[in-house]
Design a protein around this motif. Structure first.
Motif, mmCIF file in Angstrom:
data_model
loop_
_atom_site.group_PDB
_atom_site.id
_atom_site.type_symbol
_atom_site.label_atom_id
_atom_site.label_comp_id
_atom_site.label_asym_id
_atom_site.label_seq_id
_atom_site.Cartn_x
_atom_site.Cartn_y
_atom_site.Cartn_z
ATOM 1 N N ARG A 140 0.129 14.322 -2.120
ATOM 2 C CA ARG A 140 0.300 15.279 -3.228
ATOM 3 C C ARG A 140 -0.152 16.680 -2.868
ATOM 4 N NH1 ARG A 140 -2.776 14.679 -7.879
ATOM 5 N NH2 ARG A 140 -1.482 16.329 -8.705
ATOM 6 N N LYS A 141 -0.751 16.847 -1.691
ATOM 7 C CA LYS A 141 -1.348 18.143 -1.389
ATOM 8 C C LYS A 141 -0.670 18.824 -0.205
ATOM 9 C CE LYS A 141 -5.702 16.640 -3.380
ATOM 10 N NZ LYS A 141 -5.564 17.024 -4.766
ATOM 11 N N VAL A 183 -2.173 -1.237 -3.930
ATOM 12 C CA VAL A 183 -3.118 -0.133 -3.748
ATOM 13 C C VAL A 183 -2.335 1.171 -3.602
ATOM 14 C CG1 VAL A 183 -4.944 0.833 -2.279
ATOM 15 C CG2 VAL A 183 -4.756 -1.650 -2.524
ATOM 16 N N VAL A 184 -2.812 2.214 -4.277
ATOM 17 C CA VAL A 184 -2.243 3.557 -4.079
ATOM 18 C C VAL A 184 -3.355 4.466 -3.557
ATOM 19 C CG1 VAL A 184 -1.149 5.565 -5.153
ATOM 20 C CG2 VAL A 184 -0.582 3.258 -5.963
ATOM 21 N N PHE A 185 -3.138 5.016 -2.364
ATOM 22 C CA PHE A 185 -4.094 5.984 -1.805
ATOM 23 C C PHE A 185 -3.565 7.400 -2.030
ATOM 24 C CE2 PHE A 185 -5.186 2.468 1.273
ATOM 25 C CZ PHE A 185 -6.500 2.324 0.860
ATOM 26 N N PRO A 186 -4.286 8.232 -2.780
ATOM 27 C CA PRO A 186 -3.838 9.610 -2.968
ATOM 28 C C PRO A 186 -4.397 10.537 -1.889
ATOM 29 C CG PRO A 186 -5.656 9.114 -4.457
ATOM 30 C CD PRO A 186 -5.497 7.917 -3.558
ATOM 31 N N PHE A 187 -3.529 11.328 -1.286
ATOM 32 C CA PHE A 187 -4.001 12.300 -0.295
ATOM 33 C C PHE A 187 -3.373 13.659 -0.552
ATOM 34 C CE2 PHE A 187 -4.882 8.391 2.088
ATOM 35 C CZ PHE A 187 -6.206 8.620 2.396
ATOM 36 N N VAL A 220 4.997 13.831 -3.337
ATOM 37 C CA VAL A 220 5.147 14.428 -4.665
ATOM 38 C C VAL A 220 4.336 15.720 -4.720
ATOM 39 C CG1 VAL A 220 5.487 12.225 -5.860
ATOM 40 C CG2 VAL A 220 3.197 13.161 -5.684
ATOM 41 N N ILE A 247 0.845 -1.197 0.000
ATOM 42 C CA ILE A 247 0.000 0.000 0.000
ATOM 43 C C ILE A 247 0.878 1.244 0.000
ATOM 44 C CG2 ILE A 247 -1.785 1.290 1.261
ATOM 45 C CD1 ILE A 247 -2.648 -1.398 2.520
ATOM 46 N N MET A 264 0.230 8.278 -1.446
ATOM 47 C CA MET A 264 0.835 9.292 -2.295
ATOM 48 C C MET A 264 0.371 10.666 -1.805
ATOM 49 S SD MET A 264 0.686 9.570 -6.428
ATOM 50 C CE MET A 264 -1.054 9.902 -6.564
ATOM 51 N N TYR A 288 -6.634 17.107 3.282
ATOM 52 C CA TYR A 288 -6.234 15.794 2.745
ATOM 53 C C TYR A 288 -4.953 15.259 3.371
ATOM 54 C CZ TYR A 288 -9.609 17.268 -0.735
ATOM 55 O OH TYR A 288 -10.739 17.725 -1.341
ATOM 56 N N GLU A 305 -5.606 14.238 7.193
ATOM 57 C CA GLU A 305 -6.381 13.000 7.340
ATOM 58 C C GLU A 305 -5.680 11.826 6.649
ATOM 59 O OE1 GLU A 305 -10.904 14.293 8.501
ATOM 60 O OE2 GLU A 305 -10.557 14.006 6.357
ATOM 61 N N GLY A 306 -4.904 12.127 5.624
ATOM 62 C CA GLY A 306 -4.092 11.076 4.994
ATOM 63 C C GLY A 306 -3.112 10.492 5.993
#
Lengths: 118, 97, 121
Positions: free
Chosen positions: C12-13, C117-121, C43, C7, C10, C20, C23-24
């Motif tokens: 990004r924000k 799985v990639v979770f974007p936050f 990133v 897992i 990612m 995000y 909570e990420g």
């Protein structure tokens, strides 16, 4: 095949909840199993039964509740829900409030996991 | 990996980020406002034509129709939600928003 | 025992402007307890969430950057950062509260392809 779904955005504000719903419906029509839909960030707002849109618009919460009635586990993140005023008192049918551990278990159980939002 | 992009490239850099990290050959599906990136006649069209040498590019038909912009760049494949599910059966997914 | 699920989070924000990233990070901490193969990738504006010297006291918002420093206590040791995202923003490894491994875009593309799985936050 087993799909897991993450919804990151609130209803009406952002299209991601609509997109997730359309995807889930299409996947179920093809005979796939949805191991769960996890509602996070403002996504938790999809779960309030106080939702009352205008008559000529779609009812996003009811659509999800119908998916829940078909046996799909609709999980609302407790930490995200509490800070946004969502609790069992306002929770619509078909949803349940639980922890992020459920998201982890969906990620482990699903063959494919898809995020809608942000 | 299937890359999902849901933001207009004229609004955020999400499509660029996606293309930067997407491994060669991996499919890119534009949904929601992401579909604006696959329309012909924009300043982005030459870049997208280049991109399609390395990645199959799809747009979600329902989102294209909703926005009244039914003129995708040549080579872009239009799919509906059933097609989206079929892509998701074959690939793990990464979402760029 | 089946293979652990790979897992990737990612990030990004940027922090504070939206929730995000915060909570990420909460999700990262919980998943750390499940003995899966977790990694964190910074990133784009996600690199700002590990910037040193944050002071959110005047905003009344909680500064969560110190939490990134205790991730190894949660069995999360794989931290990566995109070289270009860092350089574009005029930042170097000295600017961060943690020391992620610096990867170029091709290395990141390869790493992403390895994930379940990639979770974007």
């Amino acid at each position: 095949m087993k799909f897991g779904i993450l919804v990151q955005e609130g209803p009406y504000h952002h299209q991601s909840s609509d997109s997730a719903y359309q995807f889930v419906k299409a996947a179920m029509d093809k005979g796939h199993e949805i191991v769960g839909v996890f509602f996070y960030h403002d996504g938790v707002i999809n779960s309030t039964k106080l939702t009352d849109p205008q008559q000529d618009d779609r009812h996003i919460q009811k659509r999800w509740s119908e998916i829940g009635e078909k046996g799909v586990d609709l999980v609302v993140c407790i930490a995200a829900a509490k800070r946004r005023g969502i609790n069992d008192d306002v929770l619509a049918p078909g949803f349940r409030i639980s922890g992020l551990g459920q998201l982890t278990e969906m990620a482990i159980k699903a063959d494919k996991f898809i995020t809608f939002g942000a | 990996m299937l890359h999902l992009v849901n933001k207009s490239p004229f609004y955020t850099d999400s499509l660029n980020s996606c293309l930067k990290f997407a491994a060669k050959g991996t499919p890119v599906l534009l949904i929601e406002d992401g579909v604006y990136g696959a329309m012909s006649g924009t300043s982005l069209e030459p870049k997208m034509t280049e991109v399609m040498k390395d990645h199959p590019v799809y747009v979600l038909k329902e989102d294209v129709m909703a926005r009244g912009i039914a003129n995708p760049i040549q080579g872009v494949k239009e799919i509906d939600y059933t097609g989206f599910v079929e892509l998701a059966e074959q690939h793990r997914t990464c979402t760029w928003s | 025992m089946s293979e652990p699920t790979k897992i990737m989070f990612m990030m990004r924000k940027a922090p504070y402007g939206t929730i995000y990233s915060f909570e990420g990070l909460e999700a990262v901490l919980i998943m750390g307890a499940y003995e899966q193969d977790i990694s964190l990738l910074f990133v784009d504006d996600g690199v700002y969430s590990i910037k040193k010297g944050m002071d959110t006291s005047a905003l009344g918002i909680k500064d969560f950057s110190p939490t990134f420093r205790v991730l190894d206590g949660y069995d999360i040791e794989k931290l990566y950062i995109d070289k270009e995202s860092m350089e574009t923003r005029g930042l170097t490894l000295d600017d961060f509260v943690v020391e992620p491994e610096v990867l170029d875009k091709d290395q990141i593309a390869k790493l992403m392809e390895e994930q379940d799985v990639v979770f974007p936050f």
